[in-house]
Design an enzyme around this catalytic site. Structure first.
Site, mmCIF file in Angstrom:
data_model
loop_
_atom_site.group_PDB
_atom_site.id
_atom_site.type_symbol
_atom_site.label_atom_id
_atom_site.label_comp_id
_atom_site.label_asym_id
_atom_site.label_seq_id
_atom_site.Cartn_x
_atom_site.Cartn_y
_atom_site.Cartn_z
ATOM 1 N N HIS A 428 10.788 -2.263 20.689
ATOM 2 C CA HIS A 428 9.552 -3.011 21.184
ATOM 3 C C HIS A 428 9.005 -4.058 20.198
ATOM 4 O O HIS A 428 9.287 -4.116 18.971
ATOM 5 C CB HIS A 428 8.485 -1.731 21.412
ATOM 6 C CG HIS A 428 8.037 -1.213 20.209
ATOM 7 N ND1 HIS A 428 7.123 -1.383 19.414
ATOM 8 C CD2 HIS A 428 8.515 0.094 19.599
ATOM 9 C CE1 HIS A 428 7.073 -0.401 18.450
ATOM 10 N NE2 HIS A 428 7.790 0.254 18.459
ATOM 11 N N CYS A 447 10.892 4.559 16.319
ATOM 12 C CA CYS A 447 11.267 3.430 17.185
ATOM 13 C C CYS A 447 11.657 2.138 16.388
ATOM 14 O O CYS A 447 11.114 2.181 15.322
ATOM 15 C CB CYS A 447 10.406 3.067 18.284
ATOM 16 S SG CYS A 447 10.209 4.325 19.370
#
Length: 536
Positions: A428, A447
């Site tokens: 992301h 992440c």
């Protein structure tokens, strides 16, 4: 044709060869044949794959026949076992010698059957180790969520019936440029160890361009031995040395400023034997990945802090990344999955672990804390913070969820890339752009954050949109959370390599940020892998 047991190894091995001279007879008596096959069946029963192969072939031998092919198989196997160390496997010379001794000691039909199976089991064990790995990844570290690419082990033996023995055995190791490059570097480092390594270490202090003196000479000598400089009598940290240091920094994931600072000196002083361990571990890791990765795939090397798109073996896009912090459950796991879609203008649905560990304590102290997040009930309805007594909830009993709506300040930035998995890991954007300028970029909850998420999106969309950039921004400008399905799913591989071969054949090294490679090396040592005894 079967061999008479009494004369199986009656004559000596020709000098330099691994096959033995065999005494022949026209054939075994029926009782002998039966006893021979029974011995094979009995010995093979200890290994399901070997037993399966012999059952399918009516217990016919493939190693102990008096044919050129059988002799070639024996010779190829013994040669292969004696060269196992080339692949970073345990030294199997003693194993090969034991097989030769077992063959020489054959006196009965039963002995001959045992030899047949012993050769098969040695071959299958070697084939398994060199093709899919010697240790089980998840048993080494729970963060390595990767299964070995298991094969039908009986197929290794079946292959010998259709392929020349030497060719079959050469084909077992991963057939990738990366693996071949690692093998080449392994041999180079072993030669260096034998010749004394890279010489004396550099004093553990900062050395800067323009300096002169013994410290500079020490650095110069080390850089020459490492191949970054040609021999020179200069005692000054001149532009030549600065360029050499910069090249070293580039190849070791360091800030390429040409200054031999503390971290650079520390990396320069790592001995050859430690780099050799990284190579052998990388070879084992390559075996774990010995499967089709997809003509187009995303490759995230956690130690390198990069995310790449690979098309037909070539890097077509690369960007810096941030990975999980080296603490607790924040370390980014290693696994593979398929990217299915991206979400433009994403909401951030806060993971429960973050809610209970980080935000609940703040809400207990102040119900209006973390006001940029919405608190919602089980039906998704927004909760009035002022009407809730957060102090009465524990991490187990807290009944609410938390969400950050789409915005430029959203923790996920303006786009996220989804390959749905049980670890809740994805790629992301991020508003924390300053982190990408740092040398070590391990700051996330697990992440992968991307420095150039828009460009990454354009590259992915190029296969399905005529104007990918225009399409992306048209959706982005709506400000609405929008799911964009990828018409062609893209495999994603989250890997961890401290030794990597570049397209030009150079080997680069990175820091073992999570200590996983050290654990793998320990596991390899336990199964018998060892470095050469010389120091370097």
């Amino acid at each position: 044709m079967y061999l008479t047991c009494r004369s199986f190894f009656a004559r000596t091995v020709a000098a330099g060869a691994f096959s033995v001279a065999l005494g022949l007879m026209s054939g075994m008596a029926e009782a002998q044949v039966t006893a021979f096959k029974q011995a094979i069946a009995e010995a093979a029963s200890a290994d399901d794959a070997v037993a399966k192969f012999y059952r399918a072939g009516n217990y016919e031998p493939i190693w102990t026949g008096d044919t050129d092919q059988a002799r070639a198989r024996r010779a190829a196997l013994l040669d292969t076992l004696k060269m196992a160390r080339l692949h970073g496997l345990p030294d199997l010379t003693a194993k090969a010698d034991a097989l030769i001794a077992q063959m020489a000691d054959v006196r009965t039909t039963r002995d001959l059957g045992l030899v047949e199976v012993a050769l098969s089991r040695a071959y299958v064990d070697y084939a398994t180790d060199v093709q899919i790995g010697q240790v089980t990844p998840s048993k080494v570290d729970s963060g390595i969520v990767r299964d070995r690419p298991e094969r039908d082990r009986s197929a290794y033996l079946t292959q010998l019936n259709t392929t020349a023995p030497s060719a079959a055995m050469r084909s077992l190791a991963p057939d990738t440029p990366e693996y071949r490059g690692l093998m080449k570097e392994k041999l180079r480092l072993e030669r260096l160890m034998a010749s004394g390594g890279w010489g004396e270490k550099v004093p553990n202090r900062k050395i800067e361009p323009g300096e002169t003196g013994d410290n500079v000479v020490s650095l110069r000598n080390r850089m020459i031995r490492m191949g970054y400089m040609r021999p020179t009598p200069s005692r000054k940290y001149d532009t030549t040395m600065q360029a050499a240091v910069q090249q070293f920094q580039l190849e070791h994931g360091l800030e390429a400023d040409g200054v031999a600072g503390k971290e650079t000196v520390q990396q320069i002083n790592i001995p050859v034997r430690q780099r050799l361990k990284s190579i052998i571990v990388a070879m084992e890791r390559e075996r774990w990945m010995n499967r089709d990765r997809g003509p187009r795939h995303v490759l995230v090397n956690q130690t390198d802090f990069t995310a790449k798109i690979i098309d037909d073996g070539k890097v077509t896009f690369v960007t810096r990344s941030v990975v999980g912090k080296n603490t607790g459950d924040r370390r980014t796991p290693e696994f593979s999955d398929e990217m299915e879609h991206m979400v433009i203008n994403p909401s951030w649905y806060v993971p429960r672990s973050i809610i209970t560990k980080e935000y609940l304590p703040k809400l207990r102290a102040n119900p209006h804390a973390v006001s940029h997040l919405e608190i919602t009930d089980s039906r998704g309805r927004r909760v009035n913070r002022g009407a809730v007594d957060f102090s009465k909830y524990s991490s187990r009993s807290f009944p609410y969820a938390m969400r950050q709506p789409p915005s430029k300040r959203n923790a996920l930035g303006l786009v996220k890339f989804m390959f749905p998995n049980k670890h809740n890991i994805y790629l992301h954007d991020t508003p924390q752009k300053h982190l990408f300028s740092r040398e070590v970029r391990a700051y996330s909850h697990g992440c992968i954050r991307l420095a150039q998420p828009f460009e990454f999106a354009y590259a992915l969309l190029a296969l399905q949109e005529e104007s990918p950039k225009e399409f992306f921004h048209r959706v982005l400008n709506t400000g609405k959370e929008t799911k964009v399905v990828l018409e062609q799913k893209v495999p994603v591989h989250l890997i961890y390599r401290t030794a990597v071969v570049t397209p030009k054949g150079r080997t680069e090294y990175r820091r073992d940020i999570y200590g996983r490679d050290a654990k793998i090396w320990d596991a390899l040592e336990r199964v018998g892998v060892a470095l050469p005894s010389v120091q370097g």
